[in-house]
Structures are given as structure tokens and as C-alpha cells.
Design a protein around this motif. Structure first.
Motif, PDB file in Angstrom:
ATOM      1  N   LEU A  44       0.862  -1.176   0.000  1.00 49.91           N
ATOM      2  CA  LEU A  44       0.000   0.000   0.000  1.00 49.91           C
ATOM      3  C   LEU A  44       0.901   1.229   0.000  1.00 49.91           C
ATOM      4  CD1 LEU A  44      -2.637  -1.062   2.663  1.00 49.91           C
ATOM      5  CD2 LEU A  44      -3.171  -0.441   0.302  1.00 49.91           C
ATOM      6  N   GLU A  45       0.698   2.118  -0.958  1.00 51.18           N
ATOM      7  CA  GLU A  45       1.553   3.295  -1.040  1.00 51.18           C
ATOM      8  C   GLU A  45       0.825   4.439  -1.734  1.00 51.18           C
ATOM      9  OE1 GLU A  45       5.021   2.132  -3.189  1.00 51.18           O
ATOM     10  OE2 GLU A  45       3.891   1.259  -4.818  1.00 51.18           O
ATOM     11  N   PRO A  46       1.205   5.671  -1.400  1.00 54.88           N
ATOM     12  CA  PRO A  46       0.616   6.823  -2.085  1.00 54.88           C
ATOM     13  C   PRO A  46       1.089   6.872  -3.533  1.00 54.88           C
ATOM     14  CG  PRO A  46       1.702   7.456  -0.017  1.00 54.88           C
ATOM     15  CD  PRO A  46       2.135   6.070  -0.344  1.00 54.88           C
ATOM     16  N   THR A  47       0.222   7.408  -4.396  1.00 56.74           N
ATOM     17  CA  THR A  47       0.600   7.618  -5.794  1.00 56.74           C
ATOM     18  C   THR A  47       0.283   9.069  -6.148  1.00 56.74           C
ATOM     19  OG1 THR A  47      -1.553   6.902  -6.637  1.00 56.74           O
ATOM     20  CG2 THR A  47       0.125   5.206  -6.327  1.00 56.74           C
ATOM     21  N   VAL A  48       0.326   9.377  -7.427  1.00 58.87           N
ATOM     22  CA  VAL A  48       0.073  10.754  -7.861  1.00 58.87           C
ATOM     23  C   VAL A  48      -1.401  11.107  -7.696  1.00 58.87           C
ATOM     24  CG1 VAL A  48       1.984  10.707  -9.487  1.00 58.87           C
ATOM     25  CG2 VAL A  48      -0.282   9.983 -10.247  1.00 58.87           C
ATOM     26  N   GLY A  49      -1.671  12.411  -7.634  1.00 52.48           N
ATOM     27  CA  GLY A  49      -3.044  12.878  -7.598  1.00 52.48           C
ATOM     28  C   GLY A  49      -3.796  12.531  -6.334  1.00 52.48           C
ATOM     29  N   ASP A  50      -3.097  12.430  -5.205  1.00 52.03           N
ATOM     30  CA  ASP A  50      -3.729  12.108  -3.922  1.00 52.03           C
ATOM     31  C   ASP A  50      -4.447  10.762  -3.958  1.00 52.03           C
ATOM     32  OD1 ASP A  50      -2.951  14.466  -2.486  1.00 52.03           O
ATOM     33  OD2 ASP A  50      -4.405  15.565  -3.696  1.00 52.03           O
ATOM     34  N   GLU A  51      -3.868   9.833  -4.683  1.00 53.22           N
ATOM     35  CA  GLU A  51      -4.390   8.475  -4.714  1.00 53.22           C
ATOM     36  C   GLU A  51      -3.443   7.541  -3.957  1.00 53.22           C
ATOM     37  OE1 GLU A  51      -5.286   7.087  -8.633  1.00 53.22           O
ATOM     38  OE2 GLU A  51      -7.043   8.389  -8.839  1.00 53.22           O
ATOM     39  N   LEU A  52      -3.933   6.335  -3.728  1.00 48.32           N
ATOM     40  CA  LEU A  52      -3.136   5.289  -3.100  1.00 48.32           C
ATOM     41  C   LEU A  52      -3.472   3.976  -3.771  1.00 48.32           C
ATOM     42  CD1 LEU A  52      -5.098   3.571  -0.725  1.00 48.32           C
ATOM     43  CD2 LEU A  52      -5.279   5.973  -0.081  1.00 48.32           C
ATOM     44  N   GLN A  53      -2.605   3.004  -3.619  1.00 49.26           N
ATOM     45  CA  GLN A  53      -2.835   1.733  -4.287  1.00 49.26           C
ATOM     46  C   GLN A  53      -2.185   0.600  -3.505  1.00 49.26           C
ATOM     47  OE1 GLN A  53      -0.929   2.435  -8.076  1.00 49.26           O
ATOM     48  NE2 GLN A  53       1.069   1.799  -7.317  1.00 49.26           N
ATOM     49  N   GLY A  54      -2.634  -0.605  -3.808  1.00 51.48           N
ATOM     50  CA  GLY A  54      -2.089  -1.814  -3.206  1.00 51.48           C
ATOM     51  C   GLY A  54      -2.798  -3.015  -3.805  1.00 51.48           C
ATOM     52  N   ALA A  55      -2.333  -4.208  -3.500  1.00 52.18           N
ATOM     53  CA  ALA A  55      -2.956  -5.416  -4.030  1.00 52.18           C
ATOM     54  C   ALA A  55      -2.826  -6.551  -3.027  1.00 52.18           C
ATOM     55  CB  ALA A  55      -2.325  -5.814  -5.363  1.00 52.18           C
ATOM     56  N   PHE A  56      -3.832  -7.441  -3.025  1.00 50.47           N
ATOM     57  CA  PHE A  56      -3.955  -8.483  -2.017  1.00 50.47           C
ATOM     58  C   PHE A  56      -4.296  -9.814  -2.683  1.00 50.47           C
ATOM     59  CE2 PHE A  56      -4.890  -4.380  -0.331  1.00 50.47           C
ATOM     60  CZ  PHE A  56      -4.266  -4.348   0.895  1.00 50.47           C
ATOM     61  N   THR A  57      -4.001 -10.889  -1.988  1.00 51.71           N
ATOM     62  CA  THR A  57      -4.283 -12.207  -2.552  1.00 51.71           C
ATOM     63  C   THR A  57      -5.748 -12.591  -2.413  1.00 51.71           C
ATOM     64  OG1 THR A  57      -3.614 -13.250  -0.467  1.00 51.71           O
ATOM     65  CG2 THR A  57      -1.935 -13.040  -2.194  1.00 51.71           C
ATOM     66  N   THR A  58      -6.476 -11.978  -1.471  1.00 48.96           N
ATOM     67  CA  THR A  58      -7.890 -12.309  -1.279  1.00 48.96           C
ATOM     68  C   THR A  58      -8.736 -11.041  -1.293  1.00 48.96           C
ATOM     69  OG1 THR A  58      -7.924 -12.121   1.153  1.00 48.96           O
ATOM     70  CG2 THR A  58      -7.219 -14.247   0.199  1.00 48.96           C
ATOM     71  N   VAL A  59      -9.992 -11.189  -1.690  1.00 48.59           N
ATOM     72  CA  VAL A  59     -10.908 -10.058  -1.670  1.00 48.59           C
ATOM     73  C   VAL A  59     -11.193  -9.631  -0.230  1.00 48.59           C
ATOM     74  CG1 VAL A  59     -13.036 -11.443  -1.716  1.00 48.59           C
ATOM     75  CG2 VAL A  59     -13.050  -9.119  -2.641  1.00 48.59           C
ATOM     76  N   ALA A  60     -11.181 -10.575   0.717  1.00 49.40           N
ATOM     77  CA  ALA A  60     -11.424 -10.237   2.115  1.00 49.40           C
ATOM     78  C   ALA A  60     -10.361  -9.281   2.642  1.00 49.40           C
ATOM     79  CB  ALA A  60     -11.483 -11.498   2.971  1.00 49.40           C
TER      80      ALA A  60
END
Length: 218
Positions: A44-60
Motif C-alpha cells: 500500500l503506497e501513495p501515488t500521484v493525484g492524492d491516490e493510493l494503491q495496493g494489491a492483495f491475494t484475497t478479496v477479504a
């Protein structure tokens, strides 16, 4: 390419933030703390335009991450989270990561849904397998979170990450009775709902693996 459950977050009304440096420091700390709890497949990390992102192995885990980030930012800030599912490609070594593929496109599609006028009050949306079930959960969860006060939100964050009522009372410096009252007002139901959602998600994954091993469902 790995198939992941992706998250793209967008800070609500970010242009109104006056001390942007302090906010970005706070956001980075929040994302690090949530990442330490959930250990995402992609940070999980900040990106441009006051957005953030990350990815997980499960939807939960993606669903829980969206809750924990929001709880940590409220009441000063708020965030919308689009959740997606699919293959993910990471290009290059730049930071923040340059991510691509269906997993990110569907998360962007989900975030775009939240940008529509009739969805203005909603904070989380999912585009992917079984999205009707997932979005029914998210709609109800977020509506209940909106009814919690500052203490209720703190208690919920502790509860969904495994703290007992006794531990929460000690951390908050309040009585066990006061904690029980907050649980009765919605904190307990939200914690139980997340636990049930995660258990159901695990059960569905196990069923899929069994079907694959047996050559598909009968």
C-alpha cells in the motif's frame, strides 16, 4: 502474471487540504501501519493525484484494507476505494510502482462508479467475481461506519484486527462496560460481519481448488 485483488484509493476533497506535506506524511504512515497488519501482495503506497494503491491475494483482505485506511483517516480526511480483480503487471522499478493489467483496470472502473453523482455518499465498490455479494456487504458496512463516532471507529479498527474487549478497554483507558456498549451499538456487528465475510471467502477459495483438482464441478 499474478491474479490479485487490487485497491485504488482516492482522497475525498483533497484540494481543500491546506498542509499537504503533513497530510502526505500522515497518509504514508497509515498505509505502512495497515500494510504491517495485512501484508499485501503489493505494498500500500501513495501515488500521484492524492491516490493510493495496493494489491492483495484475497478479496477479504482488500475489503478489510479499505476499511482500516478509512478508519485511520477519519474524521479529518476520507477516502473512496475502488477494488478490482485480475492479472497484474508491474513495469520497471520506479516508485510508486507503475502497475498495469486487468486487475488495475477493474479497480479503476470501481473507483469511477464511486465518482457518479448518485454514488457520492458511498465509499467502497468492487468490480470482479461475485461482485453483487461483495458490494451488498460494502454498502451495508460503509453505512454503519458512517454512524460511528471517533471512539467507535477506534474500537472497530482494534476489533477487526484481533483485539479483545479487555485489550481495547486497557488501550482506551475505559471500562469493559463502556467497550461493551460500543460493541452493542454496531462495532461488534461490523467485526462479526468482516469475520464472516473472510470465512466465506476462504470457503469459496477452497471449493474452487477442490473443483480444479477434480476436473471441475459435476
Amino acid at each position: 502474471m499474478p491474479v490479485l485483488h487490487t485497491l485504488i484509493g482516492d482522497v475525498v476533497d483533497s484540494r481543500s487540504i491546506h498542509d499537504r506535506a503533513a497530510f502526505q506524511d500522515h497518509l504514508a504512515t497509515v498505509l505502512d501501519e495497515v500494510g504491517a497488519v495485512l501484508r499485501p501482495a503489493q505494498p500500500l503506497e501513495p501515488t500521484v493525484g492524492d491516490e493510493l494503491q495496493g494489491a492483495f491475494t484475497t478479496v477479504a483482505d482488500a475489503v478489510l484494507a479499505s476499511l482500516l485506511v478509512r478508519l485511520a483517516l477519519l474524521p479529518t480526511y476520507d477516502v473512496r476505494c475502488g477494488l478490482g480483480h485480475g492479472e497484474v503487471t508491474v513495469h520497471g522499478r520506479r516508485r510508486p510502482l507503475l502497475q498495469d493489467g486487468p486487475g488495475w483496470w477493474t479497480a479503476r472502473d470501481a473507483l469511477d462508479v464511486l465518482g457518479r453523482p448518485r454514488r457520492a455518499a458511498q465509499r467502497t465498490w468492487f468490480v470482479g467475481p461475485d461482485q453483487g455479494r461483495v458490494n451488498a456487504f460494502l454498502l451495508t458496512r460503509d453505512a454503519l461506519v458512517d454512524r460511528l463516532g471517533p471512539r467507535g471507529r477506534r474500537l472497530l479498527a482494534a476489533a477487526v484486527t484481533g483485539a479483545s474487549q479487555v485489550e481495547i478497554a486497557a488501550t482506551e483507558g475505559i471500562s469493559r462496560s463502556a467497550v461493551s456498549q460500543q460493541f452493542a451499538r454496531g462495532v461488534g456487528a461490523l467485526r462479526d460481519a468482516h469475520q464472516s465475510f473472510a470465512a466465506d471467502d476462504t470457503g469459496r477459495a477452497d471449493e474452487t481448488e477442490t473443483d480444479d483438482e477434480e476436473g471441475g464441478p459435476a
